[in-house]
Design a protein around this motif. Structure first.
Motif, mmCIF file in Angstrom:
data_model
loop_
_atom_site.group_PDB
_atom_site.id
_atom_site.type_symbol
_atom_site.label_atom_id
_atom_site.label_comp_id
_atom_site.label_asym_id
_atom_site.label_seq_id
_atom_site.Cartn_x
_atom_site.Cartn_y
_atom_site.Cartn_z
ATOM 1 N N MET A 1 9.811 40.128 -42.259
ATOM 2 C CA MET A 1 8.478 39.724 -42.703
ATOM 3 C C MET A 1 8.562 38.916 -43.999
ATOM 4 O O MET A 1 7.858 37.919 -44.170
ATOM 5 C CB MET A 1 7.605 40.976 -42.889
ATOM 6 N N ALA A 2 9.442 39.338 -44.916
ATOM 7 C CA ALA A 2 9.598 38.599 -46.171
ATOM 8 C C ALA A 2 10.185 37.217 -45.908
ATOM 9 O O ALA A 2 9.749 36.215 -46.507
ATOM 10 C CB ALA A 2 10.476 39.383 -47.137
ATOM 11 N N GLY A 3 11.172 37.146 -45.021
ATOM 12 C CA GLY A 3 11.759 35.853 -44.683
ATOM 13 C C GLY A 3 10.751 34.921 -44.027
ATOM 14 O O GLY A 3 10.705 33.717 -44.331
ATOM 15 N N LEU A 4 9.930 35.460 -43.141
ATOM 16 C CA LEU A 4 8.900 34.646 -42.501
ATOM 17 C C LEU A 4 7.887 34.142 -43.517
ATOM 18 O O LEU A 4 7.490 32.967 -43.491
ATOM 19 C CB LEU A 4 8.198 35.471 -41.413
ATOM 20 N N ALA A 5 7.483 35.027 -44.432
ATOM 21 C CA ALA A 5 6.527 34.623 -45.475
ATOM 22 C C ALA A 5 7.114 33.524 -46.355
ATOM 23 O O ALA A 5 6.405 32.579 -46.759
ATOM 24 C CB ALA A 5 6.138 35.832 -46.319
ATOM 25 N N TRP A 6 8.421 33.626 -46.652
ATOM 26 C CA TRP A 6 9.057 32.600 -47.476
ATOM 27 C C TRP A 6 9.059 31.252 -46.765
ATOM 28 O O TRP A 6 8.755 30.214 -47.359
ATOM 29 C CB TRP A 6 10.483 33.024 -47.833
ATOM 30 N N TRP A 7 9.376 31.238 -45.481
ATOM 31 C CA TRP A 7 9.419 29.974 -44.757
ATOM 32 C C TRP A 7 8.033 29.361 -44.624
ATOM 33 O O TRP A 7 7.868 28.134 -44.687
ATOM 34 C CB TRP A 7 10.048 30.161 -43.375
ATOM 35 N N ILE A 8 7.012 30.187 -44.456
ATOM 36 C CA ILE A 8 5.642 29.657 -44.433
ATOM 37 C C ILE A 8 5.314 29.000 -45.764
ATOM 38 O O ILE A 8 4.741 27.906 -45.817
ATOM 39 C CB ILE A 8 4.646 30.788 -44.105
ATOM 40 N N ALA A 9 5.699 29.666 -46.867
ATOM 41 C CA ALA A 9 5.453 29.100 -48.191
ATOM 42 C C ALA A 9 6.233 27.811 -48.404
ATOM 43 O O ALA A 9 5.747 26.874 -49.049
ATOM 44 C CB ALA A 9 5.820 30.119 -49.264
ATOM 45 N N VAL A 10 7.461 27.734 -47.861
ATOM 46 C CA VAL A 10 8.274 26.523 -48.003
ATOM 47 C C VAL A 10 7.564 25.314 -47.392
ATOM 48 O O VAL A 10 7.537 24.218 -47.981
ATOM 49 C CB VAL A 10 9.654 26.736 -47.350
ATOM 50 N N PHE A 11 6.969 25.498 -46.212
ATOM 51 C CA PHE A 11 6.341 24.363 -45.530
ATOM 52 C C PHE A 11 4.926 24.082 -46.028
ATOM 53 O O PHE A 11 4.419 22.968 -45.845
ATOM 54 C CB PHE A 11 6.330 24.606 -44.018
ATOM 55 N N LEU A 12 4.293 25.056 -46.684
ATOM 56 C CA LEU A 12 2.942 24.845 -47.179
ATOM 57 C C LEU A 12 2.897 24.421 -48.645
ATOM 58 O O LEU A 12 1.930 23.782 -49.073
ATOM 59 C CB LEU A 12 2.106 26.125 -47.003
ATOM 60 N N SER A 13 3.931 24.778 -49.428
ATOM 61 C CA SER A 13 3.915 24.510 -50.862
ATOM 62 C C SER A 13 5.119 23.672 -51.276
ATOM 63 O O SER A 13 6.260 24.144 -51.209
ATOM 64 C CB SER A 13 3.904 25.828 -51.642
ATOM 65 N N PRO A 14 4.910 22.437 -51.727
ATOM 66 C CA PRO A 14 6.027 21.629 -52.230
ATOM 67 C C PRO A 14 6.735 22.274 -53.413
ATOM 68 O O PRO A 14 7.949 22.119 -53.571
ATOM 69 C CB PRO A 14 5.354 20.313 -52.625
ATOM 70 N N ALA A 15 5.987 23.021 -54.248
ATOM 71 C CA ALA A 15 6.602 23.662 -55.411
ATOM 72 C C ALA A 15 7.600 24.732 -54.970
ATOM 73 O O ALA A 15 8.707 24.833 -55.515
ATOM 74 C CB ALA A 15 5.521 24.279 -56.301
ATOM 75 N N VAL A 16 7.208 25.543 -53.993
ATOM 76 C CA VAL A 16 8.121 26.567 -53.476
ATOM 77 C C VAL A 16 9.322 25.910 -52.804
ATOM 78 O O VAL A 16 10.470 26.355 -52.971
ATOM 79 C CB VAL A 16 7.388 27.492 -52.480
ATOM 80 N N ARG A 17 9.070 24.852 -52.056
ATOM 81 C CA ARG A 17 10.166 24.173 -51.364
ATOM 82 C C ARG A 17 11.176 23.617 -52.364
ATOM 83 O O ARG A 17 12.390 23.760 -52.183
ATOM 84 C CB ARG A 17 9.598 23.049 -50.487
ATOM 85 N N THR A 18 10.709 22.990 -53.433
ATOM 86 C CA THR A 18 11.614 22.418 -54.426
ATOM 87 C C THR A 18 12.354 23.510 -55.195
ATOM 88 O O THR A 18 13.559 23.393 -55.459
ATOM 89 C CB THR A 18 10.828 21.533 -55.405
ATOM 90 N N ALA A 19 11.647 24.582 -55.548
ATOM 91 C CA ALA A 19 12.261 25.640 -56.354
ATOM 92 C C ALA A 19 13.312 26.407 -55.577
ATOM 93 O O ALA A 19 14.294 26.883 -56.162
ATOM 94 C CB ALA A 19 11.181 26.605 -56.852
ATOM 95 N N THR A 20 13.147 26.532 -54.263
ATOM 96 C CA THR A 20 14.055 27.381 -53.488
ATOM 97 C C THR A 20 15.063 26.604 -52.641
ATOM 98 O O THR A 20 16.109 27.150 -52.288
ATOM 99 C CB THR A 20 13.248 28.307 -52.567
ATOM 100 N N LEU A 21 14.752 25.353 -52.314
ATOM 101 C CA LEU A 21 15.677 24.572 -51.481
ATOM 102 C C LEU A 21 16.151 23.290 -52.151
ATOM 103 O O LEU A 21 17.062 22.636 -51.642
ATOM 104 C CB LEU A 21 15.017 24.218 -50.141
ATOM 105 N N GLY A 22 15.560 22.922 -53.277
ATOM 106 C CA GLY A 22 15.979 21.695 -53.940
ATOM 107 C C GLY A 22 15.745 20.487 -53.061
ATOM 108 O O GLY A 22 14.647 20.293 -52.518
#
Length: 283
Positions: free
Chosen positions: A1-22
């Motif tokens: 569930m945590a992993g799924l929530a993280w991936w949803i945030a990655v595709f919805l939030s550019p800030a999360v995507r940059t902070a966690t995937l560069g």
């Protein structure tokens, strides 16, 4: 569930995507991570052991690879911390799936197995060995490791600001905790005919000095020292490292150590355990 929530945030939030995937392509990473970690963890939750092995193994590989990427590029630092946490949780979960428990007894195997110190050695030899052990352990756990964490914290761009007064407060705590640690170690080695190491444990139950007030003064001192070093260096990662060490010691090492003490000292240790608290001093 945590992993799924993280991936949803990655595709919805550019800030999360940059902070966690560069600069990594999220679609390319998700093509592997979603089936192997998110779906694999879900399947493992329903009891499929092979899926648990795959999910935990993949998470560890990703954590190592992302740590290397972040160290080289100074990107995706928060992603490294996220994957390290996921790896730790997946590892614990894998132990429960495969064994039904976490095999903490493996910590005290080999050179760390519980063995009494040679009883015929002179007290000065035990004290000298104890002080030598402390110098080695303090240099590694309170010097080398914290400075490495601070360097990674800055390299991964995950550092946070600290109040200017935290460093002086940390110095005071470090001095007090170090005094407690030295006092406890010398008391154990001089009264117990042994050292703090599991491979050369005291031959007598020590209830003198700081041990009259709290059962594990050296652990209290070590944890306080770690927190103090984190305050002095202004590193929240070092503070987390100290807190994690305290949890590991309390839930993994302490039960094994106290079981050994009960086996060797019987009713004497049980009476001591019932009258003196583990963490909170009793005057």
């Amino acid at each position: 569930m945590a992993g799924l929530a993280w991936w949803i945030a990655v595709f919805l939030s550019p800030a999360v995507r940059t902070a966690t995937l560069g600069s990594l392509d999220p679609i390319a990473v998700a093509a592997f991570d979603v089936p192997l970690f998110v779906i694999g963890s879900a399947v493992a939750a329903f009891g499929m052991r092979a899926a648990a092995v795959v999910a935990a193994g993949w998470t560890g590989i990703v954590a190592v690879a992302l740590a290397g990427y972040a160290t080289i590029t100074a990107e995706a630092g928060w992603g490294v911390l996220t994957m390290l946490a996921a790896t730790a949780c997946s590892g614990v979960a894998l132990c429960f799936v495969m064994l039904g428990r976490v095999p903490t007894e493996l910590i005290v195997r080999g050179p760390f197995a519980f063995r009494p110190a040679p009883a015929r050695r002179h007290t000065a030899a035990h004290v000298g060995a104890t002080l030598g052990q402390m110098a080695l352990f303090w240099g590694f756990f309170l010097g080398l490791l914290p400075f490495a964490l601070v360097w990674l914290e800055q390299r991964w761009a995950v550092s946070l600001p600290f109040h200017p007064m935290t460093a002086p407060a940390g110095v005071v705590v470090l001095l007090l905790a170090s005094a407690l640690g030295v006092s406890s170690a010398v008391t154990m080695s001089s009264r117990g005919s042994g050292t703090p190491l599991p491979s050369a444990m005291p031959n007598h139950l020590v209830i003198a000095g700081p041990y009259r007030w709290v059962r594990n003064p050296m652990a209290v001192a070590g944890i306080a020292q770690g927190l103090a070093v984190g305050l002095i260096l202004g590193s929240w990662l070092v503070i987390v490292y100290a807190v994690f060490g305290s949890l590991l010691w309390n839930y993994a090492v302490r039960p094994l150590e106290e079981a050994d003490l009960e086996d060797r000292f019987g009713a004497e240790f049980r009476q001591y355990r019932d009258s003196v608290r583990c963490w909170i001093p009793r005057w």
